[in-house]
Write an enzyme that holds these catalytic residues in place. Structure first.
Site, PDB file in Angstrom:
ATOM      1  CG  LEU A   1      -4.055   2.024 -11.880  1.00 24.91           C
ATOM      2  CD1 LEU A   1      -2.827   2.113 -12.373  1.00 24.91           C
ATOM      3  CD2 LEU A   1      -4.117   1.444 -10.361  1.00 24.91           C
TER       4      LEU A   1
ATOM      5  CE  LYS B   1      -1.318  -0.803  -8.220  1.00 26.23           C
ATOM      6  NZ  LYS B   1      -2.131   0.071  -7.673  1.00 26.23           N
TER       7      LYS B   1
ATOM      8  CD  GLU C   1      -7.531   6.842 -10.061  1.00 24.48           C
ATOM      9  OE1 GLU C   1      -7.748   5.417 -10.271  1.00 24.48           O
ATOM     10  OE2 GLU C   1      -6.580   7.128 -10.414  1.00 24.48           O
TER      11      GLU C   1
ATOM     12  CE1 TYR D   1       1.466   1.827  -6.432  1.00 22.30           C
ATOM     13  CE2 TYR D   1       0.387  -0.197  -5.359  1.00 22.30           C
ATOM     14  CZ  TYR D   1       0.478   1.168  -5.592  1.00 22.30           C
ATOM     15  OH  TYR D   1      -0.756   1.989  -5.468  1.00 22.30           O
TER      16      TYR D   1
HETATM   17  N1  PDD Z   1      -4.738   0.144  -5.319  1.00 22.66           N
HETATM   18  N2  PDD Z   1      -6.911   3.510  -8.543  1.00 22.66           N
HETATM   19  C1  PDD Z   1      -5.744   3.861  -7.618  1.00 22.66           C
HETATM   20  C2  PDD Z   1      -5.288   4.965  -7.723  1.00 22.66           C
HETATM   21  C3  PDD Z   1      -5.316   2.514  -6.966  1.00 22.66           C
HETATM   22  O1  PDD Z   1      -4.350   2.654  -6.093  1.00 22.66           O
HETATM   23  C4  PDD Z   1      -5.871   1.401  -7.117  1.00 22.66           C
HETATM   24  C5  PDD Z   1      -5.412   0.047  -6.708  1.00 22.66           C
HETATM   25  C6  PDD Z   1      -7.041   1.067  -8.095  1.00 22.66           C
HETATM   26  C7  PDD Z   1      -7.815  -0.010  -8.570  1.00 22.66           C
HETATM   27  O2  PDD Z   1      -6.896  -0.925  -9.401  1.00 22.66           O
HETATM   28  P1  PDD Z   1      -7.172  -2.608  -8.947  1.00 22.66           P
HETATM   29  O3  PDD Z   1      -8.329  -2.792  -9.304  1.00 22.66           O
HETATM   30  O4  PDD Z   1      -6.133  -3.128 -10.166  1.00 22.66           O
HETATM   31  O5  PDD Z   1      -6.324  -3.012  -7.708  1.00 22.66           O
HETATM   32  C8  PDD Z   1      -7.661   2.263  -8.734  1.00 22.66           C
HETATM   33  C9  PDD Z   1      -4.108  -0.934  -4.687  1.00 22.66           C
HETATM   34  C10 PDD Z   1      -5.110  -2.084  -4.272  1.00 22.66           C
HETATM   35  C11 PDD Z   1      -3.036  -0.370  -3.648  1.00 22.66           C
HETATM   36  O6  PDD Z   1      -2.480   0.588  -3.862  1.00 22.66           O
HETATM   37  O7  PDD Z   1      -3.244  -0.955  -2.635  1.00 22.66           O
END
Ligand code: PDD
Length: 290
Positions: free
Chosen positions: A205, A147, A180, A33
């Site tokens: 991620l 992801k 993270e 996703y």
């Molecule tokens: N989550 N690490 C994890 C485990 C994440 O699920 C996310 C993002 C990030 C940050 O990635 P980005 O900057 O590309 O949003 C880091 C999204 C927002 C979610 O699952 O809702």
């Protein structure tokens, strides 16, 4: 105007939108996703998000459900139909619908679902007071760079955070280093003003917001180190913050009930948030006017 979802080529009223019980996303979490912020009509960092989608699909051998150009068009049509200025666009691709069997099905089309969820703009109290974080063990698999929709450890972590009155849980590896957050990347600023975040390996991620912040930090001439930091180092940091597409740069003012620095959002976190907001303001509008 009802909220509209996209399900495999059709635009459907959100409350009626559904996938088949044998969708492999539902059966095996066999899917990936992306979450893209629609900020005042602008899709933030669309290309890097679609690049990451491409990489996630490639790593798992899932075919694109439609061409990238067709996806970009469908995203815009969904944004147009929903009429929200600020929202989160959720894109999910699974290996498709097939009789339940672990190995890959043959002749199955990947399934594509998209939703748009209206959100309020960055809450003032998050900016002014920062948020609380707890730390937990990182229970995830060895490919957190993909992801995937397999988010059970993240779900449990976020729930543990909520139950202790915190907003996010920072996961720690077996050596005590922060990997993270459950849905965000983790950052600290050291006593000498160095911005630190964990290197983008298979254990985290590679956040799109993280990449933007690294670029902005470079433009601001900040000292930046991509290295691991421990929970103990975080507790003694001058500043801490998290980053993700939904909440950009969010100051962290408490970790495991220890107040970080003087308990107020740090000046660097605040400055990075401001610069990131300017960057969002400069993104092209998703839909042409008129
Ligand atoms: N989550 N690490 C994890 C485990 C994440 O699920 C996310 C993002 C990030 C940050 O990635 P980005 O900057 O590309 O949003 C880091 C999204 C927002 C979610 O699952 O809702």
């Amino acid at each position: 105007m009802p909220r509209v979802a996209y399900v495999n080529g059709r635009y459907i009223e959100h409350r009626r939108a559904a996938v088949h019980v044998e969708d492999r996303g539902y059966q095996f979490a066999d899917g990936v996703y992306e979450v893209i912020h629609l900020y005042r009509g602008r899709l933030i960092d669309e290309a890097p998000h679609l690049d990451r989608l491409d990489r996630s699909l490639g790593e798992l051998g899932i075919a694109w459900p439609v061409s990238r150009a067709a996806l970009a068009l469908a995203m815009r049509e969904l944004v147009r139909r929903n009429r929200y200025a600020t929202a989160l666009l959720y894109i999910q691709v699974t290996r498709g619908v097939a009789p339940r069997d672990h190995k890959f099905p043959t002749d199955t089309r990947s399934a594509l679902v998209m939703t748009v969820r209206p959100i309020s703009e960055f809450p003032a109290e998050m900016r002014d007071e920062g948020i609380k974080v707890i730390t937990i063990d990182d229970l995830r698999w060895a490919r957190c760079d993909i992801k995937t929709v397999a988010l059970l450890p993240n779900v449990l972590g976020k729930q543990a955070a909520a139950e202790s009155g915190a907003y996010e849980a920072w996961m720690c590896d077996t050596d005590g280093f922060v990997t993270e957050g459950t849905s965000s990347n983790a950052w600290i600023v050291t006593a000498d003003g160095t911005l630190v975040t964990r290197p983008a390996g298979p254990d985290i991620l590679r956040g799109i917001t993280r990449q933007a912040i690294i670029r902005i930090a470079g433009d601001m001439g900040l000292t930046f180190e991509e290295r691991k930091f421990s929970r103990e180092e975080a507790l003694e940091a001058r500043e801490a913050f998290l980053s993700n597409s939904s909440h950009f740069v969010t100051p962290v003012t408490s970790i495991d009930d220890t107040v970080i620095a003087n308990g107020n959002p740090g000046s660097l976190s605040t400055a990075l948030h401001g610069r990131y907001t300017e960057f969002m303001d400069s993104a092209p509008l998703a839909l042409s006017r008129g």
